[in-house]
Design an enzyme around this catalytic site. Structure first.
Site, PDB file in Angstrom:
ATOM      1  CE  LYS A  63      54.360  88.635  15.480  1.00  0.00           C
ATOM      2  NZ  LYS A  63      55.400  88.835  14.446  1.00  0.00           N
ATOM      3  CB  THR A  64      57.793  84.601  12.901  1.00  0.00           C
ATOM      4  OG1 THR A  64      57.688  85.730  13.781  1.00  0.00           O
ATOM      5  CG2 THR A  64      58.934  84.844  11.928  1.00  0.00           C
ATOM      6  CG  ASP A 251      55.473  90.574  11.254  1.00  0.00           C
ATOM      7  OD1 ASP A 251      54.496  90.159  11.919  1.00  0.00           O
ATOM      8  OD2 ASP A 251      56.653  90.363  11.595  1.00  0.00           O
ATOM      9  CD  GLU A 252      54.840  92.435  15.500  1.00  0.00           C
ATOM     10  OE1 GLU A 252      53.736  92.681  16.018  1.00  0.00           O
ATOM     11  OE2 GLU A 252      55.670  91.660  16.012  1.00  0.00           O
ATOM     12  CD  GLN A 354      51.890  90.250  21.562  1.00  0.00           C
ATOM     13  OE1 GLN A 354      53.061  90.403  21.886  1.00  0.00           O
ATOM     14  NE2 GLN A 354      51.506  89.224  20.810  1.00  0.00           N
ATOM     15  NE  ARG A 700      56.250  89.121  25.724  1.00  0.00           N
ATOM     16  CZ  ARG A 700      55.895  88.740  24.500  1.00  0.00           C
ATOM     17  NH1 ARG A 700      56.814  88.403  23.628  1.00  0.00           N
ATOM     18  NH2 ARG A 700      54.632  88.677  24.148  1.00  0.00           N
TER      19      ARG A 700
END
Length: 890
Positions: A63-64, A251-252, A354, A700
């Protein structure tokens, strides 16, 4: 040869460059290099520039990269200049990383992006430009938490409110919560305002805001709340920023709260014509109106006057209307019915699976209702994971599919299936730590880098056993997101009490807790004790014992110090007849330290209490207080410098955004994970957030994910038989492997619980050859008498938290309650005789009738001598007792 004009005329076929040919390769080389390597979904998210776009980016899907490449594409296509792009992140670290990546893609273009930053940094910048419109000056100060608490204490005193019953820190938390929800003082529901200060919560909030204006200050929450007020009261200012920002990127998005949501909604609407009514700018809003009894501002756009934006009343009926605005809690009917204003080019990137920060105000509903809020929005799902293997992704996807509140996506990978997710049961938490330590050593022997190993726990108190185990093994580790267990402030304070009991001459320990909790013994008192201790060459504690028998201190401070000295004398006497674990419990109770944290209403207070309970529990492994403190000194002596390789230990909340080859997830038990506290407070919403947290933990891992649960664990100070987490049964059997614990006992055997871990305990003289064992041997030799194999197991008769086996009389209940330590009240422990400070044994150099001078009391004559204590008749202060080191002969 036929002349060209004589050639037959046939239709010429349309030419397309051949795949892989020179022209095709040349054209690809001439295209934007930043688009190379993107998969079709990522590319779609980058090049779709017009209209609202929601990018649902699962864990490890890049995503980044999508977000930064999208900015690069906007700039390279000339759709906007750098200062016309608003790009919002949640952390300064994320903003720095985005700027770095953009700089690598586009050279210096990133230098001209002043509106790339966090919500609060951008909000603060806008406020400074228009400060006068919100009754501030451009040089206003942003208060930190300590300054907020001090200001609120002043307001509590002015209202004659007991700050012990109604702590200022608790009020600060309430106000911060209201601001996160976009509520000004007049919009806080009466029921919520009445929860604090005997119904004065709302008044205190209003007084606090007024005081901030007088001080030309704002707190963290004001950076957005005042922005919202600025925009809704000044449509021309809002229009200015709507015209400026041609593209908005967030973002987020799943972690946004209500205030951030409202701020974005205002900026994301297409600008209206100058002079248009407010309703044309904000759908459903009326012209500025004043709520009765208020003089500050109109209501939040699209909300009824005085309505709580968090209220769920009427939400379902509004959502059913299908309006873009109706999905937000608290929207008025008029707002729902009004035609929606057109929206600009806004792109939000996030993952509803998330969203794990609901405890600090994040609203997962913001991302769930994106298509309602922005009609015609395009939703792009990034489901191709570049991090984890197939079995890990399948397990994580199957688990999160049990959540009802999600938009839905399934992570997939083109990588190999890899190793299955393992689930391992252990007898207790000590065996769990031992098993994980063994597995990490096996990985190390196999050549794995310790930097690629992480242990992710649900609660910070779980870290203690792992830290102790790693120190025993000599295994380097680092704690991410906080200090090591024994370096936490509350643990250091508790240890300082125990060190002072063990060694009265430990000046550093005594000085640390002399005024913790607050006893009115400030720096001046401590300095006086230091001066006396240096002159008499005695420890600080003995200086305190001497000074309390004099008139050197003011009565209140003298009384507090005398009581503290008496308490330590009593605790030392109890040490001879009480177990060291029970003594620790008594000390934390009677000193007021536990009560101090019980009254603290900050978000981390409950965790600190849990850590104190874990500290007391950890003492059971040692025969006495001296042995425990020696062990702590060895733990604290561990090299704290940067290790070349070290395993990472952290909470699940701290792990978001990180990834490791090997991830260990201990403590998957009901009550711990999912957290019982979360379930009690939030119900089904809390359960779904806990499940999202489990999903985050699993994703993770790149190559190995290993889950553990213990059959017995001490929770809130009491040994409990636990049951495995419901999340384990929600994992797909095809992707999970059940393994036996390597920590010593395993399962099965004639006892039903497997052989005892004590059946075959090898001494340090064993030929066992693991790297950690060899380091442990070396550590033992250096420490001369350090403990070998740690004791473990469930020893009821030694636990200070449970009575003798079969004792149901209730005569002794050593359980924890109310977040602290509590015991049935026993009769007062009487030490025969009166606790009287005794002379140090030295003979004073002064004699009767000596003329002396005292810095505080002036001139006088010695009338009585008791060792180093003098009774002096001062000319102005009268008769006082002082220590001879404080006077001079004249």
């Amino acid at each position: 040869m036929t002349e060209p004009s004589k050639l037959p005329h046939h239709g010429v076929p349309e030419h397309q460059p051949a795949a892989g040919g020179i022209a095709a390769r040349a054209r690809a080389a001439a295209g934007p290099q930043y688009l190379n390597g993107l998969n079709p979904e990522q590319r779609d998210a980058v090049v779709t520039l017009d209209g609202p776009v929601l990018v649902l980016a699962g864990a490890g899907t890049g995503k980044t990269r999508v977000l930064t490449t999208r900015i690069a594409h906007i700039l390279s296509q000339g759709r906007a200049r750098p200062h016309e792009i608003l790009s919002v992140t949640f952390t300064n670290k994320a903003a720095r990383e985005m700027k770095l990546r953009l700089g690598q893609m586009l050279g210096q273009a990133v230098e001209g992006m002043p509106w790339l930053g966090t919500f609060h940094s951008i909000g603060g910048r806008i406020l400074r430009i228009h400060a006068e419109l919100v009754q501030l000056k451009s040089n206003f100060t942003v208060l930190d938490v300590d300054d907020q608490v001090r200001l609120l204490k002043q307001l509590l005193q002015a209202e004659n409110i007991d700050d012990k019953r109604w702590p200022a820190r608790m009020l600060a938390g309430l106000i911060d919560g209201w601001k996160n929800r976009g509520l000004t003082p007049g919009q806080v529901p009466a029921g919520e305002a009445a929860m604090f200060g005997n119904g004065k919560g709302g008044k205190l909030y209003a007084s606090y805001q007024e005081r901030l204006k007088i001080l030309n200050a704002a707190d963290f929450g004001d950076l957005l709340l005042e922005n919202i007020r600025l925009f809704r009261e000044n449509p021309d200012v809002l229009r200015q920023y709507q015209n400026r920002f041609k593209f908005i990127l967030v973002d987020e998005y799943q972690d946004t709260n209500v205030a951030q949501y409202l701020w974005l909604r205002l900026l994301s609407q297409a600008p209206s014509r100058p002079g248009a009514p407010l309703s044309a700018i904000i759908p459903g809003a009326t012209e500025p109106s004043v709520i009765p009894g208020r003089t500050d501002s109109p209501v939040i756009p699209g909300h009824a006057e005085g309505v709580n934006p968090e209220s769920r009343a009427g939400e379902d009926s509004l959502r059913d209307s299908g309006s873009a605005l109706s999905a937000h809690p608290g929207m008025t009917a008029s707002a729902a019915a009004a035609p929606a204003a057109p929206f600009k080019n806004i792109c939000c990137v996030g993952d509803d699976d998330q969203s794990i920060y609901g405890w600090r105000g994040a609203e997962v509903d913001n991302i769930l209702r994106f298509e309602h809020d922005f009609p015609g929005a395009k939703v792009i799902r990034l489901e191709r994971n570049y991090r984890s293997t197939g079995h890990i992704l399948a397990a994580a996807s199957h688990l999160i599919a049990h959540n009802e509140g999600r938009l839905g996506k399934t992570l997939r990978t083109e990588d190999v299936d890899g190793e299955k997710v393992t689930v391992t049961g252990s007898w207790d938490s000590e065996e769990e730590a031992r098993a994980i330590g063994e597995e990490i050593e096996e990985l190390q022997r196999a050549g794995e880098n310790l930097n690629e190993v992480a242990i992710l726990v649900r609660a910070s108190f779980q870290m203690r056993e792992f830290e102790d185990r790693f120190v025993t093994l000599g295994l380097p580790y680092r704690v991410i997101g906080g200090p090591r267990f024994y370096e936490r402030a509350e643990i250091r304070d508790a240890l300082a009490y125990l060190r002072t009991i063990n060694s009265p001459a430990d000046d550093l320990a005594f000085e640390r807790i002399i005024n913790v909790p607050k006893r009115g013994l400030g720096d001046a008192t401590v300095q006086m004790l230091h001066d006396h201790a240096r002159k008499r060459r005695i420890p600080l504690f003995e200086a305190a014992r001497a000074v309390v028998e004099t008139d050197e201190l003011k009565p209140k401070a003298r009384g507090s110090l005398r009581e503290l000295v008496a308490q330590f004398d009593r605790w030392r006497a109890q040490r001879e007849v009480t177990s060291h674990t029970e003594l620790a419990e008594i000390v934390l109770d009677e000193s007021g330290y536990t009560e101090m944290w019980q009254k603290d209403r900050s978000a981390d207070a409950a965790g600190r209490l849990d850590n104190l309970k874990e500290l007391v529990r950890s003492m059971e492994e040692f025969e006495n207080l001296q042995g425990f403190l020696e062990h702590i000194s060895l733990v604290m002596d561990r090299d704290g410098g940067a290790e070349d390789e070290a395993a990472s230990l952290m909470t699940l909340h701290s792990a978001k955004g990180l990834e490791f080859d090997n991830v260990f997830l201990p403590g998957w038990e009901e009550g711990l994970f999912p957290s019982q506290r979360t379930l009690d407070e939030q119900g089904r919403a809390g359960l779904e957030e806990e499940r999202r947290l489990a999903h985050v933990g699993l994703t993770r891992a790149r190559r190995r994910a290993k889950l553990y649960f213990a059959t017995n664990r001490r929770i809130h100070g009491t040994w409990s038989t636990t049951i495995p987490s419901r999340f384990l049964d929600e994992l797909p059997a095809a992707n999970v492997e059940i393994t036996e614990s390597k920590g010593g006992s395993g399962w099965g055997g004639s006892s039903g619980y497997g052989p005892s871990r004590f059946d075959n305990v090898e001494s340090f003289g064993s030929s066992y050859s693991t790297p950690g064992w060899q380091r442990a041997q070396a550590n033992r030799n250096r420490s001369q008498g350090g403990r070998g194999q740690a004791r473990g197991g469930f020893e009821e008769n030694q636990s200070p938290f449970s009575g003798p086996r079969g004792d149901t009389s209730g005569s002794r209940s050593d359980t924890f309650s109310g977040g602290g330590f509590s015991r049935n009240k026993r009769g007062p422990m009487v030490i025969e005789g009166e606790l009287v400070a005794k002379s140090t044994g030295t003979v004073s150099e002064f004699t009767l009738d000596d003329r002396v001078f005292h810095q505080k009391f002036g001139y006088g004559n010695v009338v009585k001598i008791d060792g180093n204590k003098l009774t002096i008749a001062f000319e102005k202060a009268g008769e006082k007792k002082v220590v001879d080191s404080f006077v001079e002969r004249v």
